[in-house]
Motif scaffolding. Structure first.
Motif, PDB file in Angstrom:
ATOM      1  N   CYS A  91     -31.765  73.244  32.353  1.00  0.00           N
ATOM      2  CA  CYS A  91     -32.673  72.848  33.428  1.00  0.00           C
ATOM      3  C   CYS A  91     -34.061  73.435  33.177  1.00  0.00           C
ATOM      4  O   CYS A  91     -34.205  74.650  33.017  1.00  0.00           O
ATOM      5  CB  CYS A  91     -32.140  73.323  34.780  1.00  0.00           C
ATOM      6  N   PRO A  92     -35.082  72.584  33.147  1.00  0.00           N
ATOM      7  CA  PRO A  92     -36.441  73.091  32.922  1.00  0.00           C
ATOM      8  C   PRO A  92     -37.002  73.833  34.136  1.00  0.00           C
ATOM      9  O   PRO A  92     -37.987  74.551  34.017  1.00  0.00           O
ATOM     10  CB  PRO A  92     -37.256  71.821  32.643  1.00  0.00           C
ATOM     11  N   HIS A  93     -36.350  73.698  35.291  1.00  0.00           N
ATOM     12  CA  HIS A  93     -36.840  74.330  36.513  1.00  0.00           C
ATOM     13  C   HIS A  93     -36.286  75.742  36.709  1.00  0.00           C
ATOM     14  O   HIS A  93     -37.027  76.662  37.009  1.00  0.00           O
ATOM     15  CB  HIS A  93     -36.499  73.466  37.732  1.00  0.00           C
ATOM     16  N   CYS A  94     -34.950  75.893  36.525  1.00  0.00           N
ATOM     17  CA  CYS A  94     -34.338  77.201  36.805  1.00  0.00           C
ATOM     18  C   CYS A  94     -33.685  77.854  35.581  1.00  0.00           C
ATOM     19  O   CYS A  94     -33.265  79.000  35.643  1.00  0.00           O
ATOM     20  CB  CYS A  94     -33.307  77.071  37.933  1.00  0.00           C
ATOM     21  N   GLY A  95     -33.560  77.103  34.466  1.00  0.00           N
ATOM     22  CA  GLY A  95     -33.001  77.668  33.244  1.00  0.00           C
ATOM     23  C   GLY A  95     -31.481  77.599  33.140  1.00  0.00           C
ATOM     24  O   GLY A  95     -30.913  78.025  32.138  1.00  0.00           O
ATOM     25  N   HIS A  96     -30.815  77.057  34.140  1.00  0.00           N
ATOM     26  CA  HIS A  96     -29.355  76.929  34.119  1.00  0.00           C
ATOM     27  C   HIS A  96     -28.926  76.049  32.940  1.00  0.00           C
ATOM     28  O   HIS A  96     -29.586  75.062  32.631  1.00  0.00           O
ATOM     29  CB  HIS A  96     -28.885  76.313  35.442  1.00  0.00           C
ATOM     30  N   THR A  97     -27.829  76.420  32.249  1.00  0.00           N
ATOM     31  CA  THR A  97     -27.323  75.634  31.131  1.00  0.00           C
ATOM     32  C   THR A  97     -25.899  75.163  31.422  1.00  0.00           C
ATOM     33  O   THR A  97     -25.137  75.851  32.102  1.00  0.00           O
ATOM     34  CB  THR A  97     -27.328  76.439  29.815  1.00  0.00           C
ATOM     35  N   TRP A  98     -25.557  73.990  30.910  1.00  0.00           N
ATOM     36  CA  TRP A  98     -24.208  73.437  31.062  1.00  0.00           C
ATOM     37  C   TRP A  98     -23.989  72.351  30.015  1.00  0.00           C
ATOM     38  O   TRP A  98     -24.923  71.909  29.358  1.00  0.00           O
ATOM     39  CB  TRP A  98     -23.984  72.893  32.470  1.00  0.00           C
ATOM     40  N   ALA A  99     -22.729  71.948  29.857  1.00  0.00           N
ATOM     41  CA  ALA A  99     -22.374  70.886  28.919  1.00  0.00           C
ATOM     42  C   ALA A  99     -21.497  69.870  29.622  1.00  0.00           C
ATOM     43  O   ALA A  99     -20.734  70.209  30.532  1.00  0.00           O
ATOM     44  CB  ALA A  99     -21.649  71.466  27.712  1.00  0.00           C
ATOM     45  N   VAL A 100     -21.622  68.625  29.193  1.00  0.00           N
ATOM     46  CA  VAL A 100     -20.822  67.530  29.740  1.00  0.00           C
ATOM     47  C   VAL A 100     -20.202  66.776  28.573  1.00  0.00           C
ATOM     48  O   VAL A 100     -20.903  66.407  27.633  1.00  0.00           O
ATOM     49  CB  VAL A 100     -21.692  66.566  30.575  1.00  0.00           C
ATOM     50  N   THR A 101     -18.892  66.568  28.633  1.00  0.00           N
ATOM     51  CA  THR A 101     -18.192  65.771  27.630  1.00  0.00           C
ATOM     52  C   THR A 101     -17.878  64.412  28.229  1.00  0.00           C
ATOM     53  O   THR A 101     -17.318  64.325  29.325  1.00  0.00           O
ATOM     54  CB  THR A 101     -16.892  66.472  27.182  1.00  0.00           C
ATOM     55  N   ARG A 102     -18.246  63.363  27.519  1.00  0.00           N
ATOM     56  CA  ARG A 102     -18.011  62.001  28.001  1.00  0.00           C
ATOM     57  C   ARG A 102     -17.167  61.228  26.997  1.00  0.00           C
ATOM     58  O   ARG A 102     -17.398  61.305  25.793  1.00  0.00           O
ATOM     59  CB  ARG A 102     -19.340  61.277  28.200  1.00  0.00           C
ATOM     60  N   ASP A 103     -16.214  60.454  27.498  1.00  0.00           N
ATOM     61  CA  ASP A 103     -15.417  59.546  26.680  1.00  0.00           C
ATOM     62  C   ASP A 103     -16.189  58.234  26.617  1.00  0.00           C
ATOM     63  O   ASP A 103     -16.267  57.496  27.602  1.00  0.00           O
ATOM     64  CB  ASP A 103     -14.043  59.348  27.311  1.00  0.00           C
ATOM     65  N   LEU A 104     -16.782  57.936  25.484  1.00  0.00           N
ATOM     66  CA  LEU A 104     -17.671  56.779  25.368  1.00  0.00           C
ATOM     67  C   LEU A 104     -16.948  55.454  25.551  1.00  0.00           C
ATOM     68  O   LEU A 104     -17.562  54.474  25.965  1.00  0.00           O
ATOM     69  CB  LEU A 104     -18.390  56.816  24.020  1.00  0.00           C
ATOM     70  N   THR A 105     -15.653  55.397  25.279  1.00  0.00           N
ATOM     71  CA  THR A 105     -14.926  54.144  25.483  1.00  0.00           C
ATOM     72  C   THR A 105     -14.888  53.787  26.965  1.00  0.00           C
ATOM     73  O   THR A 105     -14.916  52.612  27.320  1.00  0.00           O
ATOM     74  CB  THR A 105     -13.502  54.205  24.915  1.00  0.00           C
ATOM     75  N   ALA A 106     -14.844  54.756  27.841  1.00  0.00           N
ATOM     76  CA  ALA A 106     -14.851  54.490  29.282  1.00  0.00           C
ATOM     77  C   ALA A 106     -16.199  53.930  29.714  1.00  0.00           C
ATOM     78  O   ALA A 106     -16.265  53.019  30.531  1.00  0.00           O
ATOM     79  CB  ALA A 106     -14.542  55.763  30.059  1.00  0.00           C
ATOM     80  N   TYR A 107     -17.277  54.450  29.176  1.00  0.00           N
ATOM     81  CA  TYR A 107     -18.603  53.960  29.538  1.00  0.00           C
ATOM     82  C   TYR A 107     -18.836  52.555  28.993  1.00  0.00           C
ATOM     83  O   TYR A 107     -19.476  51.738  29.635  1.00  0.00           O
ATOM     84  CB  TYR A 107     -19.695  54.909  29.042  1.00  0.00           C
ATOM     85  N   SER A 108     -18.296  52.244  27.831  1.00  0.00           N
ATOM     86  CA  SER A 108     -18.438  50.902  27.272  1.00  0.00           C
ATOM     87  C   SER A 108     -17.778  49.886  28.184  1.00  0.00           C
ATOM     88  O   SER A 108     -18.309  48.804  28.419  1.00  0.00           O
ATOM     89  CB  SER A 108     -17.808  50.832  25.881  1.00  0.00           C
ATOM     90  N   ASP A 109     -16.622  50.198  28.737  1.00  0.00           N
ATOM     91  CA  ASP A 109     -15.904  49.306  29.637  1.00  0.00           C
ATOM     92  C   ASP A 109     -16.692  49.093  30.930  1.00  0.00           C
ATOM     93  O   ASP A 109     -16.810  47.980  31.425  1.00  0.00           O
ATOM     94  CB  ASP A 109     -14.514  49.863  29.944  1.00  0.00           C
ATOM     95  N   ILE A 110     -17.266  50.144  31.474  1.00  0.00           N
ATOM     96  CA  ILE A 110     -18.046  50.044  32.712  1.00  0.00           C
ATOM     97  C   ILE A 110     -19.246  49.127  32.498  1.00  0.00           C
ATOM     98  O   ILE A 110     -19.528  48.246  33.305  1.00  0.00           O
ATOM     99  CB  ILE A 110     -18.508  51.436  33.192  1.00  0.00           C
TER     100      ILE A 110
END
Length: 65
Positions: A33-52
């Motif tokens: 986050c450029p505002h508060c510096g908080h860091t995190w990661a997100v894992t996405r299954d791309l096959t699910a997004y392709s279907d959507i």
């Protein structure tokens, strides 16, 4: 495919990934986050997004007809 996320710490929206790695059908986006510096990661299954996206395109085409 471009993703943004919201910071769970300060609730800032539209934050672009600072780092992205693809592992097969999965994509891991690392955020800082450029505002508060908080860091995190997100894992996405791309096959699910392709279907959507395919269903949305089909739905919009039906409405236009």
């Amino acid at each position: 495919m471009s993703f943004t996320d919201s910071c769970s710490s300060c609730l800032a929206r539209g934050i672009a990934p600072a780092d992205t790695r693809t592992r097969g059908d999965r994509r891991v986006d690392g955020y800082r986050c450029p505002h508060c510096g908080h860091t995190w990661a997100v894992t996405r299954d791309l096959t699910a997004y392709s279907d959507i996206h395919a269903r949305r395109a089909h739905h919009h085409a039906r409405k236009a007809a």
